[in-house]
Design a protein around this motif. Structure first.
Motif, PDB file in Angstrom:
ATOM      1  N   ALA A   1       0.824  -1.212   0.000  1.00 16.87           N
ATOM      2  CA  ALA A   1       0.000   0.000   0.000  1.00 16.87           C
ATOM      3  C   ALA A   1       0.856   1.257   0.000  1.00 16.87           C
ATOM      4  CB  ALA A   1      -0.936  -0.007   1.206  1.00 16.87           C
TER       5      ALA A   1
ATOM      6  N   GLN B   1      -0.819   4.677  -1.336  1.00 17.28           N
ATOM      7  CA  GLN B   1      -2.168   4.588  -0.775  1.00 17.28           C
ATOM      8  C   GLN B   1      -2.092   4.701   0.743  1.00 17.28           C
ATOM      9  OE1 GLN B   1      -4.811   4.524  -2.679  1.00 17.28           O
ATOM     10  NE2 GLN B   1      -3.742   4.195  -4.607  1.00 17.28           N
TER      11      GLN B   1
ATOM     12  N   ASP C   1      -5.623   2.416   6.387  1.00 14.79           N
ATOM     13  CA  ASP C   1      -7.017   2.220   5.971  1.00 14.79           C
ATOM     14  C   ASP C   1      -7.180   0.944   5.148  1.00 14.79           C
ATOM     15  OD1 ASP C   1      -9.779   3.071   5.635  1.00 14.79           O
ATOM     16  OD2 ASP C   1      -9.232   3.546   3.559  1.00 14.79           O
ATOM     17  N   LEU C   2      -6.324   0.767   4.152  1.00 16.05           N
ATOM     18  CA  LEU C   2      -6.448  -0.402   3.281  1.00 16.05           C
ATOM     19  C   LEU C   2      -6.192  -1.710   4.018  1.00 16.05           C
ATOM     20  CD1 LEU C   2      -4.880   0.612  -0.158  1.00 16.05           C
ATOM     21  CD2 LEU C   2      -7.234  -0.012   0.334  1.00 16.05           C
TER      22      LEU C   2
ATOM     23  N   LYS D   1      -9.136  -2.623   6.245  1.00 17.68           N
ATOM     24  CA  LYS D   1     -10.246  -3.157   5.440  1.00 17.68           C
ATOM     25  C   LYS D   1      -9.938  -4.580   4.979  1.00 17.68           C
ATOM     26  CE  LYS D   1     -11.919   1.273   3.724  1.00 17.68           C
ATOM     27  NZ  LYS D   1     -12.003   2.180   2.582  1.00 17.68           N
TER      28      LYS D   1
ATOM     29  N   LEU E   1      -5.353  -6.353  -2.215  1.00 18.41           N
ATOM     30  CA  LEU E   1      -5.309  -4.912  -2.464  1.00 18.41           C
ATOM     31  C   LEU E   1      -5.361  -4.596  -3.951  1.00 18.41           C
ATOM     32  CD1 LEU E   1      -2.512  -3.907   0.058  1.00 18.41           C
ATOM     33  CD2 LEU E   1      -4.987  -3.791   0.384  1.00 18.41           C
TER      34      LEU E   1
ATOM     35  N   LEU F   1      -4.267  -1.530  -5.803  1.00 16.82           N
ATOM     36  CA  LEU F   1      -3.527  -0.299  -5.535  1.00 16.82           C
ATOM     37  C   LEU F   1      -3.758   0.781  -6.577  1.00 16.82           C
ATOM     38  CD1 LEU F   1      -0.260  -1.936  -4.238  1.00 16.82           C
ATOM     39  CD2 LEU F   1      -2.112  -0.916  -2.919  1.00 16.82           C
TER      40      LEU F   1
ATOM     41  N   GLY G   1      -7.105   2.060  -5.030  1.00 17.22           N
ATOM     42  CA  GLY G   1      -7.047   2.304  -3.597  1.00 17.22           C
ATOM     43  C   GLY G   1      -8.155   1.621  -2.814  1.00 17.22           C
ATOM     44  N   LYS G   2      -8.452   0.367  -3.155  1.00 14.96           N
ATOM     45  CA  LYS G   2      -9.494  -0.371  -2.437  1.00 14.96           C
ATOM     46  C   LYS G   2      -9.144  -1.855  -2.406  1.00 14.96           C
ATOM     47  CE  LYS G   2     -12.300  -0.879  -6.572  1.00 14.96           C
ATOM     48  NZ  LYS G   2     -13.603  -0.765  -7.170  1.00 14.96           N
ATOM     49  N   CYS G   3     -10.004  -2.619  -1.779  1.00 16.20           N
ATOM     50  CA  CYS G   3      -9.835  -4.073  -1.739  1.00 16.20           C
ATOM     51  C   CYS G   3     -10.743  -4.688  -2.794  1.00 16.20           C
ATOM     52  CB  CYS G   3     -10.199  -4.609  -0.358  1.00 16.20           C
ATOM     53  SG  CYS G   3      -9.138  -4.002   0.963  1.00 16.20           S
TER      54      CYS G   3
END
Length: 140
Positions: free
Chosen positions: A50, A55, A59-60, A63, A85, A87, A90-92
């Motif tokens: 991350a 990122q 937070d990542l 999650k 991830l 990247l 910026g989320k899963c």
């Protein structure tokens, strides 16, 4: 060597970390602390992924841990075990579906080698602590 793949993007390390944390709570000895710390150390991989992807690592990774905890505790959410991830966004996401995979044998070997290296360092540290030099009396 083998024809099996695992989800990438920190999915394996996160899942293993959650599993080991839960396992550590079943132990009633000092080994519990070692297992819990080892579980925590596995999260370095997704954190660094991350950070290197510019990122928000905290937070990542939190999650990602939530997804893997749900996959291991809720049978209806077992499909979350492939979440890793993303990247770019910026989320899963489900990295198996996205095609982000790694050879299983490579992942297993890297975990084994890292564990062996840590054990070797700890053994050397124990040897150094076990045989300290005798201290000279400064008045002599």
């Amino acid at each position: 060597e083998s024809k099996s793949l695992v989800a990438g993007g920190g999915a394996v390390e996160s899942a293993l970390s959650i599993y080991l944390e839960n396992y550590a709570t079943t132990m009633a000895s000092r080994e519990q602390l070692a297992v819990a710390e080892f579980a925590h150390s596995l999260l370095i991989i997704p954190k660094m992924l991350a950070v290197n992807g510019a990122q928000d690592a905290a937070d990542l990774v939190s999650k990602l841990r939530a997804f893997h905890h749900a996959s291991q505790t809720s049978p209806d959410k077992s499909h979350f075990k492939f979440v890793g991830l993303d990247l770019v966004n910026g989320k899963c996401r489900d990295n198996k579906k996205a095609g982000v995979v790694e050879p299983a044998v490579s992942k297993i070997k890297s975990l084994k080698f890292a564990t062996e290296a840590a054990i070797t360092i700890l053994r050397i540290d124990d040897l150094i602590k076990l045989d300290p030099e005798p201290k000279q009396d400064p008045r002599r």
